[in-house]
Structures are given as C-alpha cells and as structure tokens.
Design a protein around this motif. Structure first.
Motif, short mmCIF file in Angstrom:
data_model
loop_
_atom_site.label_atom_id
_atom_site.label_comp_id
_atom_site.label_asym_id
_atom_site.label_seq_id
_atom_site.Cartn_x
_atom_site.Cartn_y
_atom_site.Cartn_z
N ARG A 64 89.47 -42.87 -51.16
CA ARG A 64 88.20 -42.15 -50.98
C ARG A 64 87.84 -41.38 -52.26
O ARG A 64 86.71 -41.42 -52.75
CB ARG A 64 88.33 -41.20 -49.79
N LYS A 65 88.83 -40.68 -52.82
CA LYS A 65 88.58 -39.89 -54.04
C LYS A 65 88.34 -40.79 -55.25
O LYS A 65 87.50 -40.48 -56.10
CB LYS A 65 89.76 -38.95 -54.29
N ASN A 66 89.07 -41.89 -55.31
CA ASN A 66 88.91 -42.76 -56.46
C ASN A 66 87.54 -43.43 -56.48
O ASN A 66 86.92 -43.57 -57.55
CB ASN A 66 90.01 -43.83 -56.49
N ALA A 67 87.06 -43.83 -55.31
CA ALA A 67 85.72 -44.43 -55.25
C ALA A 67 84.68 -43.44 -55.75
O ALA A 67 83.75 -43.80 -56.50
CB ALA A 67 85.41 -44.87 -53.82
N ALA A 68 84.83 -42.17 -55.36
CA ALA A 68 83.89 -41.14 -55.82
C ALA A 68 83.95 -40.97 -57.33
O ALA A 68 82.92 -40.80 -58.00
CB ALA A 68 84.18 -39.82 -55.11
N LEU A 69 85.16 -41.02 -57.88
CA LEU A 69 85.32 -40.88 -59.33
C LEU A 69 84.66 -42.04 -60.07
O LEU A 69 83.95 -41.83 -61.06
CB LEU A 69 86.81 -40.82 -59.68
N ARG A 70 84.88 -43.25 -59.61
CA ARG A 70 84.30 -44.41 -60.29
C ARG A 70 82.77 -44.39 -60.19
O ARG A 70 82.08 -44.75 -61.16
CB ARG A 70 84.87 -45.70 -59.71
N VAL A 71 82.24 -43.98 -59.06
CA VAL A 71 80.79 -43.89 -58.91
C VAL A 71 80.22 -42.85 -59.87
O VAL A 71 79.21 -43.08 -60.56
CB VAL A 71 80.40 -43.57 -57.46
N SER A 72 80.87 -41.70 -59.94
CA SER A 72 80.42 -40.64 -60.85
C SER A 72 80.45 -41.12 -62.29
O SER A 72 79.51 -40.88 -63.07
CB SER A 72 81.32 -39.40 -60.68
N THR A 73 81.53 -41.82 -62.67
CA THR A 73 81.64 -42.34 -64.03
C THR A 73 80.55 -43.36 -64.31
O THR A 73 79.97 -43.39 -65.40
CB THR A 73 83.02 -42.99 -64.23
N TYR A 74 80.27 -44.21 -63.33
CA TYR A 74 79.23 -45.24 -63.50
C TYR A 74 77.89 -44.59 -63.84
O TYR A 74 77.21 -45.00 -64.78
CB TYR A 74 79.12 -46.06 -62.21
N PHE A 75 77.53 -43.55 -63.09
CA PHE A 75 76.24 -42.91 -63.34
C PHE A 75 76.25 -42.10 -64.64
O PHE A 75 75.23 -41.98 -65.32
CB PHE A 75 75.85 -42.03 -62.15
N ASP A 76 77.41 -41.56 -64.99
CA ASP A 76 77.51 -40.86 -66.29
C ASP A 76 77.27 -41.82 -67.44
O ASP A 76 76.62 -41.47 -68.43
CB ASP A 76 78.90 -40.22 -66.44
N LYS A 77 77.78 -43.03 -67.31
CA LYS A 77 77.57 -44.03 -68.35
C LYS A 77 76.10 -44.40 -68.47
O LYS A 77 75.57 -44.60 -69.59
CB LYS A 77 78.39 -45.29 -68.06
N ILE A 78 75.41 -44.45 -67.35
CA ILE A 78 73.98 -44.77 -67.36
C ILE A 78 73.21 -43.65 -68.08
O ILE A 78 72.33 -43.91 -68.90
CB ILE A 78 73.44 -44.96 -65.94
N LYS A 79 73.58 -42.40 -67.79
CA LYS A 79 72.92 -41.28 -68.42
C LYS A 79 73.14 -41.29 -69.93
O LYS A 79 72.22 -41.05 -70.73
CB LYS A 79 73.43 -39.96 -67.83
N THR A 80 74.39 -41.56 -70.31
CA THR A 80 74.72 -41.60 -71.73
C THR A 80 73.96 -42.71 -72.44
O THR A 80 73.43 -42.53 -73.54
CB THR A 80 76.23 -41.80 -71.93
#
Length: 351
Positions: free
Chosen positions: A331-347
C-alpha cells in the motif's frame, strides 16, 4: 495446482463460505448476467469506480488517514476463483456462476485489489477464467483443453483492457496489478500493450505477483530496482525459507523477484520486524511483524509467518498469501511510486 487451502483459512476470507453465499447470493442473482462479457455494463466488472464493491474497503487503521487521491487508474486481474474441481461449467468459468463471482469479490477483490484504493480508481473485469484443475491436467487431451481455457480467459481480459482504454482511461497513469492466473494474463497485457509501446509512458508500475516472469519476455520493460522507480515490474512468489519448490527448479530462467519490504531486487534479507502490517483472516486487523522477506534465486523466502495459530500451517508454499503478508508495505509503496510519477511530470513540465 499447489495445495493452499489450509493456509487460506488464515490469509483469505473464504468467499464461498455458506454464510457468505447466503448473504450475497440474492444480490448477485439479480444481475442476470449472460455468459458473454459486455464491459459497457458495470455488472461485468468485479471492481469499477462507478459501482460500490469490496475493493473500496479500507482496513480500520487506515480509515482516519487523510487521503490525497491521485488521478491514477489501477487495472487489476484477479486470481483463480473457479475452484470446483467437478468443473460444472467445463474448463472455463461461467460469468453467470454466482458462487465464483462471490468468491472472487470477497477474496481477491477485497484482500488484494483494495491495497491500491488509496492511489487510484480500481478496474477489475470479470473474465471466463480457467478452472483450478487447468494447472494439473491428467493427460495430453486435458492439457490441450487447459491451454485453450487459459487462452480463452486472456481474450476476455484483453477485451476488457481495450474497452477500458477506449472508454475510461483518458490518458491517465496506469498501475497494472494481478495475482496468480491473473498475473499470467497481465504478463501478456504488459507485452502486448506496454513493452516498447507509447502506453509505457503511462505505466506507474506493474505489481505482477504469484507467477514466474522471464525477464527476456520484454525488450524495454524492466524489473523495479528501487522503491520509487516507475515504469517497471514488481513480482514475487512467496515460500518458506529454505524450501526449493520442484516446479521452480524446472524453470529455465531466473524469474523477476522484488523484495516487498525493501522494494529492490538485491539478495537482501529483511527481518519481519520491518514489516508494518499483514492482513490475515480479519480484514480490519492489521498485524505487524508477521513475515520477513528474502530474495532467493527467482523466488521470495520468508521464515515461517509469525502469528497466533501458525503451528497449524504445514505447507511451505505461501502463494495464496503473497499480498496478505505484505499488505501495508504494498500500500505504501504504490503511494510512493505514484507520487514519484507525478513529481517527474512536474519536473519535465518545468523544463
């Protein structure tokens, strides 16, 4: 197929128990399903964001958390729930089989698909799955029938995924998640739709659990090596530490294996003290420190799970508990990967 049923008493709600069947059968019987899937009809989805279903369930520990739901879709392919070895519908399940549908929804949809409900909208299509006996056919004729049943099941999953892409996705990021038979189909979905394809840009991660995955299957998709890596595949099959499954020894490749506590592919040993919570029989009870995790030659090992009543477990194959043992960590890892995915889009947008 492997014998998991003693372990099932501890790690999964018995979806087709008499009490469950009596409780839910009248509701399911009203759906009046045909045996040809119509994915424009919500009844042909075990989980869908536009219908109330068991994947919406949240264990009590997490219910008070403030969720920041991301605009992500989770396409979940459930494991075998057509378990009647008498095969009343032949080698392939009927979508009209109320017993199988209840078993699906109150086992894998509740205990597995729900792990992703913090991060996205869950889509889990009903499909005409191969019967459990398809894994242990008695002769060549039955083997051919079993292979045909698996292919038949995949075509349903593929049709559902194509319908999902055409009508629901609208360019959103995607998590592919699955277990056991569902993972056999997800391996093919990833190959056909993501590997070396434009859709790979939308892949947050794939949690393809409970089946061997040959890394050579893919040209561009790779195993996840870091907890926050995106666009990659996580996979594991759980056995008791020290156990060498005969069927694994016969495999001609070393499967992708991801440690679901450290979230890398290194041969690291993570003690059960680092496991924040498993879900056993009671969905609302998160139990800490149940199982460790050790990557070992294409499989995941754990010392015997630690919980009240574990002395009754004799099997060394913990396949049915692949998700349950590591529920909180997934559960926590899925949240981390999703957050990272959107951070990459922002960057990327900033540049």
């Amino acid at each position: 197929m492997r014998n998991y049923f003693v372990l099932a008493a501890f790690f999964l709600l018995a979806g087709c128990s008499k009490s469950n069947y009596a409780k839910y059968a009248p509701i399911y019987e009203k759906e009046s399903l045909s045996n040809i899937p119509d994915f424009s009809n919500l009844a042909y989805w075990a989980a869908h964001p536009n219908k109330k279903n068991p994947s919406d369930s949240i264990p009590k520990r997490f219910q008070k958390q403030a969720y920041n739901a991301k605009d992500v879709d989770v396409f979940f392919v459930y494991p075998t729930s057509y378990l009647d070895k008498e095969m009343p519908y032949g080698w392939s399940a009927s979508l009209q089989d109320v017993k199988t549908n209840i078993n699906t929804d109150y086992s894998s949809i509740l205990y597995q698909a729900s792990v992703f409900n913090e991060v996205g909208k869950i889509y889990a299509p009903r499909y005409r799955q191969a019967n459990i006996k398809s894994y242990t056919p008695d002769n060549r004729e039955d083997t051919l029938k079993a292979l045909a049943a698996f292919e038949f099941a995949y075509q349903d999953v593929k049709t559902a995924f194509e319908f999902y892409l055409a009508h629901y996705n609208n360019g959103r990021p995607i998590i592919i998640a699955s277990h056991s038979q569902g993972s056999s189909h997800s391996i093919r979905i990833l190959k056909e739709f993501f590997d070396g394809k434009p859709l790979s840009k939308q892949l947050v991660a794939a949690y393809v659990v409970g089946m061997a995955i040959d890394p050579a299957t893919y040209t561009s998709l790779k195993a996840c090596d870091q907890p926050n890596e995106t666009g990659c595949i996580c996979a594991w099959r759980t056995f008791m530490e020290g156990y060498q499954a005969p069927f694994v020894d016969k495999e001609k490749f070393k499967s992708i294996v991801t440690n679901p506590l450290s979230w890398n592919s290194e041969n690291t040993s993570i003690d059960r003290a680092s496991n924040e919570g498993s879900i056993l029989y009671n969905f609302n009870k998160i139990i800490p420190n149940v199982a460790g995790a050790i990557n070992h030659d294409g499989v995941l090992w754990t010392p015997k799970p630690h919980f009240f009543g574990n002395f009754l477990i004799k099997t060394k194959d913990y396949h049915i508990a692949d998700y349950n043992l590591y529920y909180t960590s997934i559960r926590k890892n899925a949240a981390l990967r999703v957050s990272t995915y959107f951070d990459k889009i922002k960057t990327s947008s900033a540049h």
